[in-house]
Design a protein around this motif. Sequence first.
Motif, PDB file in Angstrom:
ATOM      1  N   GLN A  52       5.647   7.959  -1.977  1.00 13.56           N
ATOM      2  CA  GLN A  52       4.440   7.775  -1.548  1.00 13.56           C
ATOM      3  C   GLN A  52       3.594   8.807  -0.736  1.00 13.56           C
ATOM      4  OE1 GLN A  52       4.250   4.279   1.039  1.00 13.56           O
ATOM      5  NE2 GLN A  52       5.420   3.081  -0.551  1.00 13.56           N
ATOM      6  N   GLN A  56       0.399  10.327  -2.036  1.00 10.65           N
ATOM      7  CA  GLN A  56      -0.709  10.147  -1.302  1.00 10.65           C
ATOM      8  C   GLN A  56      -1.364  10.930  -0.051  1.00 10.65           C
ATOM      9  OE1 GLN A  56       0.335   5.972  -0.062  1.00 10.65           O
ATOM     10  NE2 GLN A  56      -0.038   5.096  -2.112  1.00 10.65           N
ATOM     11  N   GLU A  61      -4.795   9.637   1.836  1.00  6.48           N
ATOM     12  CA  GLU A  61      -4.638   8.197   1.705  1.00  6.48           C
ATOM     13  C   GLU A  61      -3.486   7.819   2.793  1.00  6.48           C
ATOM     14  OE1 GLU A  61      -4.261   6.569  -1.982  1.00  6.48           O
ATOM     15  OE2 GLU A  61      -5.867   8.004  -2.935  1.00  6.48           O
ATOM     16  N   THR A  63       0.124   5.557   3.727  1.00  2.00           N
ATOM     17  CA  THR A  63       1.255   4.999   2.999  1.00  2.00           C
ATOM     18  C   THR A  63       1.759   3.988   3.803  1.00  2.00           C
ATOM     19  OG1 THR A  63       2.942   6.389   4.189  1.00  2.00           O
ATOM     20  CG2 THR A  63       1.786   7.591   2.543  1.00  2.00           C
TER      21      THR A  63
END
Length: 101
Positions: A52, A56, A61, A63
């Motif tokens: 992740q 990300q 973004e 996680t």
Amino acid sequence: MDLDAKVCYCFHVTQRKLRNFIRIEKPRVASQLSECGGAGTGCGWCIPFLQQLFEQAGEGETTNLETLTDAEYERLRAVYIRAGKGTPPPGATPLPPDSAS
């Protein structure tokens, strides 16, 4: 989870260290995160979180690490290991006491 919390309890690798590694080294595949202090090469618990972070974190973004407290992450790792899904190497952070006892 705090940036200075361990993601890899086997080799004591923090989220901050992993994020810096991704930013500076720009790994091409998630498995290259193992070059950051051996992350993901112990019991295996952190591998989905490393994946992740790789996918990300570079995009800003969030996680699953952000949704867990440090204590919850540690407890879930202990459940994973006690279920026989991984074996920490010598020198890994010890498991917390089993709350079922």
